[in-house]
Enzyme design. Structure first.
Site, PDB file in Angstrom:
ATOM      1  N   GLY A  46       0.493  -1.216   0.242  1.00  0.00           N
ATOM      2  CA  GLY A  46       0.064   0.041  -0.081  1.00  0.00           C
ATOM      3  C   GLY A  46       0.879   1.260   0.086  1.00  0.00           C
ATOM      4  O   GLY A  46       2.022   1.155   0.335  1.00  0.00           O
ATOM      5  N   GLN A  51       3.635   9.390   1.071  1.00  0.00           N
ATOM      6  CA  GLN A  51       4.469   9.359   1.388  1.00  0.00           C
ATOM      7  C   GLN A  51       5.306   9.424  -0.062  1.00  0.00           C
ATOM      8  O   GLN A  51       6.845   8.843   0.866  1.00  0.00           O
ATOM      9  CB  GLN A  51       4.791   7.890   1.580  1.00  0.00           C
ATOM     10  CG  GLN A  51       3.782   7.141   3.053  1.00  0.00           C
ATOM     11  CD  GLN A  51       3.814   5.508   2.968  1.00  0.00           C
ATOM     12  OE1 GLN A  51       3.313   5.442   2.141  1.00  0.00           O
ATOM     13  NE2 GLN A  51       4.541   5.137   3.686  1.00  0.00           N
ATOM     14  N   CYS A  94       6.469  -0.495   7.157  1.00  0.00           N
ATOM     15  CA  CYS A  94       6.129   0.836   6.479  1.00  0.00           C
ATOM     16  C   CYS A  94       6.823   0.713   5.891  1.00  0.00           C
ATOM     17  O   CYS A  94       8.530   1.034   6.182  1.00  0.00           O
ATOM     18  CB  CYS A  94       5.564   1.560   7.776  1.00  0.00           C
ATOM     19  SG  CYS A  94       4.653   3.768   6.473  1.00  0.00           S
ATOM     20  N   LEU A  95       6.549   1.162   4.731  1.00  0.00           N
ATOM     21  CA  LEU A  95       8.269   2.616   3.456  1.00  0.00           C
ATOM     22  C   LEU A  95       8.335   2.869   4.235  1.00  0.00           C
ATOM     23  O   LEU A  95       9.811   3.083   3.916  1.00  0.00           O
ATOM     24  CB  LEU A  95       6.735   2.058   1.878  1.00  0.00           C
ATOM     25  CG  LEU A  95       6.592   1.161   1.815  1.00  0.00           C
ATOM     26  CD1 LEU A  95       5.816   1.259   0.535  1.00  0.00           C
ATOM     27  CD2 LEU A  95       8.012  -0.167   1.385  1.00  0.00           C
ATOM     28  N   HIS A 136      -4.035   1.791   7.753  1.00  0.00           N
ATOM     29  CA  HIS A 136      -2.724   1.958   8.459  1.00  0.00           C
ATOM     30  C   HIS A 136      -2.654   3.308   6.980  1.00  0.00           C
ATOM     31  O   HIS A 136      -2.179   4.064   7.490  1.00  0.00           O
ATOM     32  CB  HIS A 136      -1.589   1.098   8.096  1.00  0.00           C
ATOM     33  CG  HIS A 136      -0.297   1.329   7.210  1.00  0.00           C
ATOM     34  ND1 HIS A 136       0.938   0.690   8.339  1.00  0.00           N
ATOM     35  CD2 HIS A 136       0.688   1.959   6.623  1.00  0.00           C
ATOM     36  CE1 HIS A 136       1.244   0.882   7.757  1.00  0.00           C
ATOM     37  NE2 HIS A 136       1.785   2.200   6.702  1.00  0.00           N
ATOM     38  N   GLU A 137      -3.435   3.071   6.101  1.00  0.00           N
ATOM     39  CA  GLU A 137      -3.363   4.059   4.968  1.00  0.00           C
ATOM     40  C   GLU A 137      -3.563   5.009   5.131  1.00  0.00           C
ATOM     41  O   GLU A 137      -3.247   6.382   5.336  1.00  0.00           O
ATOM     42  CB  GLU A 137      -3.293   3.497   3.263  1.00  0.00           C
ATOM     43  CG  GLU A 137      -3.082   2.504   2.989  1.00  0.00           C
ATOM     44  CD  GLU A 137      -1.145   2.377   2.844  1.00  0.00           C
ATOM     45  OE1 GLU A 137      -0.422   3.310   3.099  1.00  0.00           O
ATOM     46  OE2 GLU A 137      -0.339   1.148   3.049  1.00  0.00           O
ATOM     47  N   HIS A 140      -2.241   7.431   7.517  1.00  0.00           N
ATOM     48  CA  HIS A 140      -0.621   8.181   6.500  1.00  0.00           C
ATOM     49  C   HIS A 140      -1.510   9.781   6.688  1.00  0.00           C
ATOM     50  O   HIS A 140      -1.570  10.586   6.538  1.00  0.00           O
ATOM     51  CB  HIS A 140      -0.295   7.692   5.779  1.00  0.00           C
ATOM     52  CG  HIS A 140       0.724   6.653   5.713  1.00  0.00           C
ATOM     53  ND1 HIS A 140       1.827   7.283   6.015  1.00  0.00           N
ATOM     54  CD2 HIS A 140       0.297   5.721   5.168  1.00  0.00           C
ATOM     55  CE1 HIS A 140       2.644   6.163   6.497  1.00  0.00           C
ATOM     56  NE2 HIS A 140       2.144   4.939   6.171  1.00  0.00           N
TER      57      HIS A 140
HETATM   58  O1  GNR Z   1       4.015  -2.603   2.464  1.00  0.00           O
HETATM   59  C1  GNR Z   1       3.609  -2.544   3.665  1.00  0.00           C
HETATM   60  N1  GNR Z   1       3.441  -3.615   4.205  1.00  0.00           N
HETATM   61  C2  GNR Z   1       2.102  -3.493   5.429  1.00  0.00           C
HETATM   62  C3  GNR Z   1       2.322  -4.493   6.085  1.00  0.00           C
HETATM   63  C4  GNR Z   1       1.484  -4.623   7.558  1.00  0.00           C
HETATM   64  C5  GNR Z   1       0.868  -3.628   7.443  1.00  0.00           C
HETATM   65  C6  GNR Z   1       0.649  -2.181   7.210  1.00  0.00           C
HETATM   66  C7  GNR Z   1       1.675  -2.746   5.446  1.00  0.00           C
HETATM   67  S1  GNR Z   1       1.232  -0.915   4.899  1.00  0.00           S
HETATM   68  C8  GNR Z   1       3.301  -0.557   4.076  1.00  0.00           C
HETATM   69  C9  GNR Z   1       3.455  -0.487   3.047  1.00  0.00           C
HETATM   70  C10 GNR Z   1       2.974   0.944   3.319  1.00  0.00           C
HETATM   71  O2  GNR Z   1       4.303   1.915   4.408  1.00  0.00           O
HETATM   72  N2  GNR Z   1       1.928   2.046   3.772  1.00  0.00           N
HETATM   73  O3  GNR Z   1       1.817   3.083   3.821  1.00  0.00           O
HETATM   74 NI    NI Z   2       2.588   3.399   5.664  1.00  0.00          NI
END
Ligand code: GNR
Ligand code: NI
Length: 172
Positions: A46, A51, A94-95, A136-137, A140
């Site tokens: 995601g 980001q 998270c990336l 999670h997204e 952000h």
């Molecule tokens: O790649 C991602 N893997 C992930 C694994 C578990 C819970 C959430 C994520 S999102 C993350 C990519 C990212 O940072 N998205 O904002």
């Molecule tokens: Ni993230």
């Protein structure tokens, strides 16, 4: 299409509250295409626009596993309509917090409204990884990272590890 660099913590831009999109037009679709390519290039599932430094309420996602048919998803101006009272803990990364993982508790199931790639209003019910990733997204978009759900002790430990990893890769 362009792979854009992904911003990492503690960059203050990650704390911005992103602005709603006014119209889903070709410019926005070009951004979503770039985001998807950037996400694939970084092996993420995601990505929120902030980001890549764009403070718009836009998310891309693909939960298909490697080797499976890609399944890109696009969420513009997503809004949570319902959160289950039941909660679930899962391991997140998270990336923007590279190579750091910890357990986060979130609603087990959600309902959300959003606009798709064409600007069509949609409704989605999610559980499992989709529910985790959407929450999670959407965090952000409001300037929150998964580490903001952890204790200050754990958050500071992760931020220190991140700074150390960055120093070491800069020294090589
Ligand atoms: O790649 C991602 N893997 C992930 C694994 C578990 C819970 C959430 C994520 S999102 C993350 C990519 C990212 O940072 N998205 O904002
Ligand atoms: Ni993230």
């Amino acid at each position: 299409m362009t792979v854009r660099p992904i911003i990492t913590a503690p960059d203050p831009r990650l704390k911005a509250v992103s602005a709603p999109v006014e119209t889903v037009d070709d410019d926005l679709r070009a951004l979503m295409d770039d985001m998807l390519q950037s996400m694939y290039a970084a092996n993420g599932i995601g990505l929120a626009a902030i980001q890549v430094g764009v403070a718009k309420r836009v998310i891309v996602m693909d939960l298909a596993r490697e080797g499976e048919t890609p399944q890109p998803r696009y969420f513009v101006n997503p809004e949570l309509v319902e959160l289950s009272p039941e909660r679930e803990v899962s391991e997140e990364g998270c990336l923007s917090v590279p190579d750091q993982y910890d357990k986060v508790e979130r609603a087990a199931r959600i309902r959300a409204r959003y606009l798709d790639y064409d600007g069509t209003p949609r409704d989605i019910e999610a559980e499992g990884l989709l529910a985790v990733c959407l929450q999670h997204e959407m965090d952000h978009l409001d300037g929150l990272l998964f580490i903001d759900h952890l204790s200050k002790l754990k958050r500071d430990m992760i931020l220190r590890r991140l700074a150390k990893a960055r120093r070491q890769s800069a020294a090589e």
